[in-house]
Scaffold this motif. Structure first.
Motif, PDB file in Angstrom:
ATOM      1  N   ASP A 206       0.801  -1.220   0.000  1.00 57.62           N
ATOM      2  CA  ASP A 206       0.000   0.000   0.000  1.00 57.62           C
ATOM      3  C   ASP A 206       0.835   1.272   0.000  1.00 57.62           C
ATOM      4  O   ASP A 206       0.309   2.358  -0.270  1.00 57.62           O
ATOM      5  CB  ASP A 206      -0.988   0.012   1.175  1.00 57.62           C
ATOM      6  N   GLY A 207       2.133   1.175   0.276  1.00 60.55           N
ATOM      7  CA  GLY A 207       2.995   2.355   0.218  1.00 60.55           C
ATOM      8  C   GLY A 207       3.749   2.484  -1.090  1.00 60.55           C
ATOM      9  O   GLY A 207       4.536   3.423  -1.258  1.00 60.55           O
ATOM     10  N   MET A 208       3.515   1.570  -2.037  1.00 62.04           N
ATOM     11  CA  MET A 208       4.217   1.602  -3.315  1.00 62.04           C
ATOM     12  C   MET A 208       3.547   2.572  -4.281  1.00 62.04           C
ATOM     13  O   MET A 208       2.352   2.870  -4.149  1.00 62.04           O
ATOM     14  CB  MET A 208       4.228   0.198  -3.943  1.00 62.04           C
ATOM     15  N   PRO A 209       4.316   3.081  -5.279  1.00 66.55           N
ATOM     16  CA  PRO A 209       3.683   3.856  -6.350  1.00 66.55           C
ATOM     17  C   PRO A 209       2.621   3.023  -7.062  1.00 66.55           C
ATOM     18  O   PRO A 209       2.688   1.783  -7.072  1.00 66.55           O
ATOM     19  CB  PRO A 209       4.861   4.176  -7.286  1.00 66.55           C
ATOM     20  N   GLY A 210       1.649   3.691  -7.687  1.00 71.20           N
ATOM     21  CA  GLY A 210       0.492   3.003  -8.256  1.00 71.20           C
ATOM     22  C   GLY A 210       0.830   1.886  -9.211  1.00 71.20           C
ATOM     23  O   GLY A 210       0.322   0.760  -9.082  1.00 71.20           O
ATOM     24  N   TRP A 211       1.729   2.140 -10.179  1.00 71.16           N
ATOM     25  CA  TRP A 211       2.049   1.115 -11.176  1.00 71.16           C
ATOM     26  C   TRP A 211       2.789  -0.050 -10.541  1.00 71.16           C
ATOM     27  O   TRP A 211       2.557  -1.209 -10.877  1.00 71.16           O
ATOM     28  CB  TRP A 211       2.878   1.719 -12.308  1.00 71.16           C
ATOM     29  N   LEU A 212       3.703   0.257  -9.592  1.00 69.46           N
ATOM     30  CA  LEU A 212       4.468  -0.811  -8.944  1.00 69.46           C
ATOM     31  C   LEU A 212       3.570  -1.620  -8.017  1.00 69.46           C
ATOM     32  O   LEU A 212       3.718  -2.844  -7.915  1.00 69.46           O
ATOM     33  CB  LEU A 212       5.630  -0.204  -8.163  1.00 69.46           C
ATOM     34  N   ARG A 213       2.614  -0.955  -7.385  1.00 70.04           N
ATOM     35  CA  ARG A 213       1.685  -1.679  -6.517  1.00 70.04           C
ATOM     36  C   ARG A 213       0.855  -2.669  -7.336  1.00 70.04           C
ATOM     37  O   ARG A 213       0.622  -3.797  -6.902  1.00 70.04           O
ATOM     38  CB  ARG A 213       0.772  -0.695  -5.790  1.00 70.04           C
ATOM     39  N   ALA A 214       0.428  -2.247  -8.528  1.00 65.81           N
ATOM     40  CA  ALA A 214      -0.355  -3.146  -9.373  1.00 65.81           C
ATOM     41  C   ALA A 214       0.465  -4.372  -9.772  1.00 65.81           C
ATOM     42  O   ALA A 214      -0.026  -5.505  -9.741  1.00 65.81           O
ATOM     43  CB  ALA A 214      -0.838  -2.404 -10.616  1.00 65.81           C
ATOM     44  N   VAL A 215       1.729  -4.149 -10.132  1.00 62.53           N
ATOM     45  CA  VAL A 215       2.612  -5.266 -10.489  1.00 62.53           C
ATOM     46  C   VAL A 215       2.778  -6.203  -9.301  1.00 62.53           C
ATOM     47  O   VAL A 215       2.680  -7.435  -9.422  1.00 62.53           O
ATOM     48  CB  VAL A 215       3.983  -4.744 -10.963  1.00 62.53           C
ATOM     49  N   ALA A 216       3.022  -5.626  -8.133  1.00 59.35           N
ATOM     50  CA  ALA A 216       3.267  -6.438  -6.935  1.00 59.35           C
ATOM     51  C   ALA A 216       2.031  -7.240  -6.533  1.00 59.35           C
ATOM     52  O   ALA A 216       2.135  -8.409  -6.154  1.00 59.35           O
ATOM     53  CB  ALA A 216       3.708  -5.541  -5.780  1.00 59.35           C
ATOM     54  N   GLU A 217       0.852  -6.626  -6.619  1.00 56.70           N
ATOM     55  CA  GLU A 217      -0.349  -7.316  -6.156  1.00 56.70           C
ATOM     56  C   GLU A 217      -0.814  -8.401  -7.121  1.00 56.70           C
ATOM     57  O   GLU A 217      -1.548  -9.310  -6.713  1.00 56.70           O
ATOM     58  CB  GLU A 217      -1.467  -6.300  -5.907  1.00 56.70           C
ATOM     59  N   TRP A 218      -0.391  -8.320  -8.382  1.00 52.95           N
ATOM     60  CA  TRP A 218      -0.696  -9.400  -9.326  1.00 52.95           C
ATOM     61  C   TRP A 218       0.434 -10.426  -9.397  1.00 52.95           C
ATOM     62  O   TRP A 218       0.335 -11.414 -10.121  1.00 52.95           O
ATOM     63  CB  TRP A 218      -0.993  -8.835 -10.710  1.00 52.95           C
ATOM     64  N   ASN A 219       1.496 -10.196  -8.646  1.00 52.70           N
ATOM     65  CA  ASN A 219       2.574 -11.174  -8.533  1.00 52.70           C
ATOM     66  C   ASN A 219       2.044 -12.368  -7.727  1.00 52.70           C
ATOM     67  O   ASN A 219       1.522 -12.185  -6.619  1.00 52.70           O
ATOM     68  CB  ASN A 219       3.766 -10.527  -7.826  1.00 52.70           C
TER      69      ASN A 219
END
Length: 277
Positions: A206-219
């Motif tokens: 939840d503290g990641m930038p938007g695009w990186l958060r999306a990548v991380a949460e779909w990992n």
């Protein structure tokens, strides 16, 4: 009067015989004996998460904050998830090593099921991982992590970890058959270290930038890490998370099913084709 002895021509195709279960068990035993004779890779892959637990937990632990819980309670399930995902690297290395040393070519001449060789390798991975999770769990408990979700939920968490390891081992084995070179597989395998870093294994998303958060949460590793935290009773709620992280147990099961559905047939076909399929 001379006689001519007819010598049967060598047939590169193995005769029909053997069952998948019996042949798979034989190959599992072969891989376990191989690990016992040369345990270096196993020791490295099993001690690395413990080293990271001590490093992140005690060196960076005071600098990292997780809302609503102590950092080591967040970290240990993430490390367990990263260990399960490490089947990608070890499966790749096993297959590439056997290809590079000509072992695969000898296996193909034997009268056994075409699926037995990759099945034996991935099954041995499953067994060694089951044993290897024990010291990491014990060190985590000694470091202050606690299982809060009950025995049945904890068993479910370990079951998910082993299922995911089995699925990633098939994916790694296919890559190893594709690479076919031991040194190259080691280099590619070391690059997989970045995958847990692009997930919620070590830090919240939840503290990641938007695009990186999306990548991380779909990992897929994020779904597994969230599922283990949930089942161990260490869940850290994430607002507005992507579906796999919002429904981590279902997300992990879905990712494992996809990996197995894709890579089991691809691996068997690649092995049976001798690297041509």
């Amino acid at each position: 009067m001379s006689t001519t002895t007819l010598v049967p021509e060598h047939n590169p195709e193995p005769a029909a015989g053997g069952t998948l279960l019996a042949d798979g068990l034989a190959m599992t035993g072969r891989h376990l004996q191989k690990i016992r004779a040369a345990p270096g890779v196993l020791i490295l892959t099993q001690t690395m998460p413990i080293t990271m637990l001590l490093f992140f937990g005690y060196v960076f632990g005071s600098a990292l904050a997780v809302p609503g819980q102590e950092y080591r309670a967040f970290l240990v399930p993430g490390l367990l998830a990263a260990t399960a995902a490490n089947g990608l690297m070890t499966g790749m290395f096993m297959a590439a090593q056997d290809c590079d040393r000509g072992v695969m070519d000898r296996f193909r001449t034997l009268p056994m099921s075409r699926a037995a060789v990759p099945l034996g390798a991935t099954a041995s991975e499953l067994l060694t991982t089951a044993v290897g999770l024990v010291p990491l769990t014990l060190v985590g408990l000694a470091a202050g992590w606690r299982i809060e979700g009950g025995a049945a939920a904890a068993l479910g968490a370990f079951g998910l970890l082993l299922l995911f390891r089995f699925a990633t081992s098939w994916a790694g084995y296919w890559l190893g058959l594709l690479i076919r070179n031991e040194e190259a597989a080691g280099q590619v395998g070391s690059a997989t270290f970045v995958l847990p870093l692009l997930s919620s294994a070590y830090i919240p998303t939840d503290g990641m930038p938007g695009w990186l958060r999306a990548v991380a949460e779909w990992n897929p590793i994020s779904a597994l890490a969230a599922a283990t935290r949930d089942l161990f009773g260490n869940a850290a709620p994430v607002a507005d998370a992507a579906w796999p992280s919002a429904h981590p147990v279902a997300g992990t099961l879905a990712w494992a099913a996809v990996l197995l559905a894709v890579f089991v047939p691809l691996t068997v076909r690649r092995y049976a084709g001798g690297g041509r399929g």
